[in-house]
Design a protein around this motif. Structure first.
Motif, PDB file in Angstrom:
ATOM      1  N   PRO A 215       0.671  -1.217  -0.095  1.00 53.36           N
ATOM      2  CA  PRO A 215       0.181  -0.071   0.048  1.00 53.36           C
ATOM      3  C   PRO A 215       0.946   1.307   0.016  1.00 53.36           C
ATOM      4  N   PRO A 216       0.113   2.468  -0.452  1.00 54.57           N
ATOM      5  CA  PRO A 216       1.142   3.565  -0.373  1.00 54.57           C
ATOM      6  C   PRO A 216       1.206   4.085   0.944  1.00 54.57           C
ATOM      7  N   ALA A 217       2.338   4.711   0.973  1.00 54.19           N
ATOM      8  CA  ALA A 217       2.909   5.337   2.461  1.00 54.19           C
ATOM      9  C   ALA A 217       1.669   6.331   2.947  1.00 54.19           C
TER      10      ALA A 217
ATOM     11  N   LEU B 102       3.271   4.366  12.770  1.00 54.14           N
ATOM     12  CA  LEU B 102       2.703   3.463  11.926  1.00 54.14           C
ATOM     13  C   LEU B 102       3.344   3.439  10.638  1.00 54.14           C
ATOM     14  N   GLU B 103       3.132   2.269   9.921  1.00 53.09           N
ATOM     15  CA  GLU B 103       3.818   2.369   8.413  1.00 53.09           C
ATOM     16  C   GLU B 103       2.934   1.361   7.837  1.00 53.09           C
ATOM     17  N   PRO B 104       2.238   1.504   6.659  1.00 50.99           N
ATOM     18  CA  PRO B 104       1.319   0.268   6.030  1.00 50.99           C
ATOM     19  C   PRO B 104       2.391  -0.661   5.343  1.00 50.99           C
TER      20      PRO B 104
ATOM     21  N   THR C 185      -2.191  -4.323   6.454  1.00 52.04           N
ATOM     22  CA  THR C 185      -1.146  -4.614   7.751  1.00 52.04           C
ATOM     23  C   THR C 185      -0.651  -3.364   8.068  1.00 52.04           C
ATOM     24  N   PHE C 186      -0.535  -2.780   9.158  1.00 54.31           N
ATOM     25  CA  PHE C 186       0.574  -1.735   9.628  1.00 54.31           C
ATOM     26  C   PHE C 186       1.543  -2.184  10.574  1.00 54.31           C
ATOM     27  N   ARG C 187       2.856  -1.731  10.362  1.00 45.58           N
ATOM     28  CA  ARG C 187       3.882  -1.988  11.118  1.00 45.58           C
ATOM     29  C   ARG C 187       3.612  -1.039  12.296  1.00 45.58           C
ATOM     30  N   ALA C 188       3.974  -1.190  13.636  1.00 51.38           N
ATOM     31  CA  ALA C 188       3.898  -0.210  14.607  1.00 51.38           C
ATOM     32  C   ALA C 188       5.107  -0.253  15.438  1.00 51.38           C
TER      33      ALA C 188
END
Length: 255
Positions: free
Chosen positions: A15-17, A34-36, A46-49
């Motif tokens: 996904p785009p930032a 958060l980073e998608p 899904t996001f990286r936290a």
């Protein structure tokens, strides 16, 4: 799902930032950055936290009949004592959406740019990792099914009726606890080039091992280009079974 251009397939799921952060995800993340990192075909992201408590992954998406994050949480908790999978931190659902928060597992996805650039190493890691998963999980103790009748029933709930040619599987070679979505992105690879874990286990269940092997082999073409299917089967540690590969790849594409 089949794609012939690996780069197109890969980009379609990153996904785009600037992907909007749902309020529920923001609440689950707290003050973490958060980073998608992944978007599935059903619209889930899904996001990286990243925060003081380390790295977590927050999966958020619409409720649907094909997969369930509640079911995935149950499967990961069951598998965790036997093989490296994410540790479930929390999960939940409301009338329209569901979410799952897990701790990070060491390693990078097999479709991380680092591993896309080294397909020989990565394909071997995927094959050996799948064999490691199959050898580790105890069939007799597994409460979940992923056999052909179970998959046909799930498909029927979504309005998909199997073609007559797919309603009867080849005789079982070896029953194992299958991953259920053994596509390349769901294997994690450590810095040493060996598999370090698996993710996305929402369909995990008992089935013929070729149900997983066929999908993993097919996904090598989507991600690394043609010519890697037999290399994956060889890394798994057996010889290609053309009948079972053909059947289970067709079943995957049909459901």
């Amino acid at each position: 799902m089949s794609r012939s251009e690996s780069e197109t397939w890969q980009q379609a799921f990153v996904p785009p930032a600037a992907t909007p952060v749902p309020a529920r995800v923001r609440a689950l993340a707290g003050d973490a950055e958060l980073e998608p990192v992944w978007e599935n075909e059903l619209g889930g992201v899904t996001f990286r936290a990243r925060g003081d408590g380390g790295i977590r992954y927050i999966k958020y998406g619409p409720r649907n009949a094909e997969t369930s994050m509640v079911a995935e949480a149950a499967r990961m908790r069951w598998a965790a004592p036997y093989t490296p999978v994410p540790r479930v931190l929390t999960h939940g659902a409301d009338a329209t959406t569901e979410w799952l928060v897990t701790a990070a597992v060491p390693g990078r996805s097999a479709v991380d740019p680092r591993w896309l650039a080294e397909p020989d190493t990565t394909v071997r890691a995927i094959g050996r990792g799948l064999r490691g998963l199959h050898d580790a999980l105890p069939v007799e103790e597994c409460p979940f099914d992923w056999n052909v009748p179970a998959r046909a029933a799930n498909a029927a709930e979504r309005g998909i009726i199997l073609p007559a040619a797919l309603r009867e599987a080849p005789p079982v070679d070896r029953l194992v606890v299958c991953h259920g979505d053994a596509c390349a992105p769901n294997t994690l690879v450590g810095e040493d080039g060996t598999w370090s874990g698996h993710v996305d286990l929402g369909a995990l269940g008992v089935a013929d091992r070729w149900a997983d092997i066929a999908v993993a082999a097919m996904s090598t073409e989507w991600n690394y280009g043609p010519g890697w299917q037999d290399a994956l089967v060889d890394a798994y540690g057996i010889s290609p079974d053309r009948e079972r590969l053909t059947y289970y790849q067709a079943l995957w594409n049909a459901t």
